[in-house]
Design a protein around this motif. Structure first.
Motif, PDB file in Angstrom:
ATOM      1  N   VAL A 230       0.861  -1.183   0.000  1.00 31.15           N
ATOM      2  CA  VAL A 230       0.000   0.000   0.000  1.00 31.15           C
ATOM      3  C   VAL A 230       0.899   1.236   0.000  1.00 31.15           C
ATOM      4  CG1 VAL A 230      -1.818   1.267   1.202  1.00 31.15           C
ATOM      5  CG2 VAL A 230      -1.866  -1.232   1.177  1.00 31.15           C
ATOM      6  N   LYS A 234      -2.767   3.771  -1.404  1.00 24.90           N
ATOM      7  CA  LYS A 234      -3.247   3.108  -2.632  1.00 24.90           C
ATOM      8  C   LYS A 234      -2.558   1.754  -2.798  1.00 24.90           C
ATOM      9  CE  LYS A 234      -3.844   3.940  -7.553  1.00 24.90           C
ATOM     10  NZ  LYS A 234      -2.849   3.464  -8.492  1.00 24.90           N
ATOM     11  N   PRO A 235      -3.352   0.674  -2.890  1.00 19.11           N
ATOM     12  CA  PRO A 235      -2.716  -0.639  -3.041  1.00 19.11           C
ATOM     13  C   PRO A 235      -2.115  -0.823  -4.437  1.00 19.11           C
ATOM     14  CG  PRO A 235      -5.106  -0.852  -3.111  1.00 19.11           C
ATOM     15  CD  PRO A 235      -4.819   0.587  -2.844  1.00 19.11           C
ATOM     16  N   VAL A 236      -0.919  -1.381  -4.485  1.00 15.40           N
ATOM     17  CA  VAL A 236      -0.279  -1.698  -5.772  1.00 15.40           C
ATOM     18  C   VAL A 236       0.286  -3.112  -5.706  1.00 15.40           C
ATOM     19  CG1 VAL A 236       0.350   0.698  -6.343  1.00 15.40           C
ATOM     20  CG2 VAL A 236       1.953  -0.741  -5.044  1.00 15.40           C
TER      21      VAL A 236
ATOM     22  N   ARG B 263      -8.798  -6.357 -12.725  1.00 16.60           N
ATOM     23  CA  ARG B 263      -9.265  -5.983 -11.392  1.00 16.60           C
ATOM     24  C   ARG B 263     -10.783  -6.104 -11.324  1.00 16.60           C
ATOM     25  NH1 ARG B 263      -6.906  -1.527  -7.633  1.00 16.60           N
ATOM     26  NH2 ARG B 263      -5.499  -1.118  -9.367  1.00 16.60           N
ATOM     27  N   GLN B 279      -9.754  -4.221  -0.580  1.00 21.63           N
ATOM     28  CA  GLN B 279      -8.987  -2.984  -0.787  1.00 21.63           C
ATOM     29  C   GLN B 279      -8.630  -2.809  -2.260  1.00 21.63           C
ATOM     30  OE1 GLN B 279      -5.453  -3.482   1.715  1.00 21.63           O
ATOM     31  NE2 GLN B 279      -5.458  -1.272   2.082  1.00 21.63           N
ATOM     32  N   TRP B 280      -8.108  -3.905  -2.841  1.00 19.50           N
ATOM     33  CA  TRP B 280      -7.665  -3.903  -4.235  1.00 19.50           C
ATOM     34  C   TRP B 280      -8.839  -3.609  -5.175  1.00 19.50           C
ATOM     35  CZ3 TRP B 280      -3.649  -3.352  -7.151  1.00 19.50           C
ATOM     36  CH2 TRP B 280      -3.574  -3.909  -8.426  1.00 19.50           C
ATOM     37  N   ALA B 283     -10.042   0.082  -4.870  1.00 18.18           N
ATOM     38  CA  ALA B 283      -9.106   1.109  -5.350  1.00 18.18           C
ATOM     39  C   ALA B 283      -9.159   1.309  -6.863  1.00 18.18           C
ATOM     40  CB  ALA B 283      -7.683   0.764  -4.916  1.00 18.18           C
TER      41      ALA B 283
END
Lengths: 351, 351
Positions: A230, A234-236, B263, B279-280, B283
């Motif tokens: 995160v 923002k999650p990546v 996603r 979360q993913w 976002a």
């Protein structure tokens, strides 16, 4: 870079082929190429096309002894050399090489550090001497150390600009028109089409939906390790420089089991890297179709099999003959290889 | 074995609930439960149902600002505790325990060897003291050392005979009717529904197609390592006693990226193990739906969240409240929990 001579020769030959094509059409009428209702229009009538059409007829005939319900009509295709070309080098390797060149200004240390030095200087011999280790180092810097979204952007940028050295076309145009027709033909008969390739899954997923009509979730390929992070809330997903799974040779049936979970009833490959996938498909019960694209056409594409460093086809070719698998002879079975072949002459016929 | 008291209590309560259900129906008419055209008939009208229906309306309205093309309508669901129950222990763990018992006659050494000794003697305390290591040993013997086809057979046999201790129903009946309706509702609106579970992918794939309408290739889960082998000329895949990928917590968005490559726009979970997946999903750009099943119904199912050893829901519950995710209150939002609830009374209404 690697094949300037072949490239020039290729272009000359291509001009000849185009001329022959023009004469043929002038004599027989353009309709030969454009029967809208005819399945697989870029395939010549022959044993390969016949075998495909007969197989599809059998497994889709309701009430027939060989009927397969749509949910089980899983068809898998290798990518490099089966759906798009793989010469003079795998296109994804070309992407990696180009990516290193693009990154070079930010890495002055590469001027003296191998394998980057050799690569940047075009010293093919030294680079090749580095073997798999050199290639993995190149893949590490070109495919890792970034988020999945950043990588997708780099691939898209490359595809929008890079040209295939022989055909001077975008790489996504150097795809086999007869195979694109086959994918659509199968889907039209209730099949679900998958790619099962040694190539990187994230590299392929950026473009295969547009080019082949295969959605990202139906792409099985080699995968690198990733990390969830995160950043500023923002999650990546970070691509790490480590291999997670290699979807090649015995890895292909494992990849099929892992990602698809159902044994295909149709599989197409072109090299010994596909051998186990074809074996696995053939060993299921009921009707099975196992096909090999045999590169026999040096004029329109390339001719290679048993001694090739890229796409070596040896054991699988023997097995195909022994088991009666369908070997597609590119030169004789395909009316045209690429969609762009007659484009200039017949404007739009290929689309 | 673990919850005899709760089980007896549960059955008593169930009888009461059934009686209340009967009276309700007698008063309001059975039609309440059987509006064929009404979406999500097992959901009570409330904020959760409203949020789902509004979201689906927005993303499917062609020309609307929030329209999402069908190919991108990816919906992911956790399994344990989200689509089927997970109490008193994960059903797959119960399968593993039962498998060890079935194998015991062939392993006399287990009589003195832990953790098998404790397991076979019903010595819960000693077994629990073995922690994760003990569980992994049990999983190794119950999930490995056989071909993928053999494993599939064992799971199918177990599902055909094993009974859930509280409900005395097959495990595949202990699934949430409102969620089954939600899956069908989404598919009816062009969504592609996936499972993304910490459970074993090969365990789930044997039954989820029949029970949820989700095909094997749309199941993402934890995976063990496999080996390809040719036995007497026949290729097989051997399940090895080694973990390949754990699809839980941060592994969930990684699993989504690896197996689906796109996603999701909708995600449903029920525990902190689903937090990163939610979360993913949240976002991404555009409209997103993030849902949590909150187990609040000790009468019809179970009530647990922050302190539970199975399906702990703590951080994700706080986040849901902070971010406005949809929390499904099982007790209030679901007209019925399981398909079998009113079955005896209204014969066939649940199917």
């Amino acid at each position: 870079m690697f094949m300037c001579e072949a490239w020039n020769k290729g272009l000359t030959l291509l001009a000849k082929v185009a001329l022959i094509g023009w004469i043929t059409v002038a004599l027989t009428g353009a309709a030969t190429f454009a029967h809208a209702d005819e399945p697989l229009p870029s395939w010549n009538d022959g044993s390969a096309k016949k075998a495909i059409v007969e197989f599809v007829g059998k497994v889709t005939m309701e009430g027939g002894a060989d009927f397969v319900p749509p949910a089980e009509r899983i068809a898998v295709f290798d990518n490099d050399g089966t759906l798009w070309a793989e010469q003079p080098i795998y296109f994804q390797v070309q992407f990696a090489l180009d990516r290193v060149k693009a990154l070079a200004p930010k890495h002055p240390e590469w001027k003296t550090k191998q394998p980057f030095k050799a690569l940047l200087e075009g010293d093919k011999k030294t680079f090749a001497a580095g073997g798999e280790k050199a290639l993995l180092e190149v893949i590490a810097v070109s495919h890792a150390g970034m988020t999945t979204e950043e990588f997708e952007g780099f691939v898209k940028d490359w595809l929008a600009t890079a040209m295939h050295p022989r055909f001077q076309r975008r790489y996504t145009e150097v795809v086999y028109q007869p195979m694109i027709e086959l994918l659509a033909y199968l889907r039209g008969h209730g099949f679900k089409t998958f790619i099962v390739s040694g190539g990187g899954v994230e590299f392929m997923r950026t473009w295969v939906e547009n080019v082949y009509g295969i959605p990202p979730e139906q792409v099985v390929g080699s995968v690198g390790k990733q990390e969830f992070e995160v950043r500023d809330g923002k999650p990546v997903l970070l691509k790490l420089p480590a291999v997670d799974f290699v979807d090649d040779k015995a890895g292909k049936p494992i990849g099929i089991q892992k990602f698809i979970g159902r044994r295909p009833i149709l599989a197409f490959g072109n090299s010994d890297g596909d051998y186990q996938m074809l074996q696995w498909t053939a060993a299921g019960s009921g009707q099975r179709f196992v096909g090999l694209v045999h590169h026999t056409d040096a004029q329109r594409e390339w001719a290679y099999d048993r001694d090739s460093s890229v796409g070596k086809l040896d054991k699988a070719l023997d097995e195909a003959k022994a088991k009666g698998w369908t070997v597609v002879d590119m030169k004789h079975d395909w009316k045209r290889v690429f969609g762009f072949e007659q484009e200039k002459i017949f404007g739009g016929i290929s689309k």
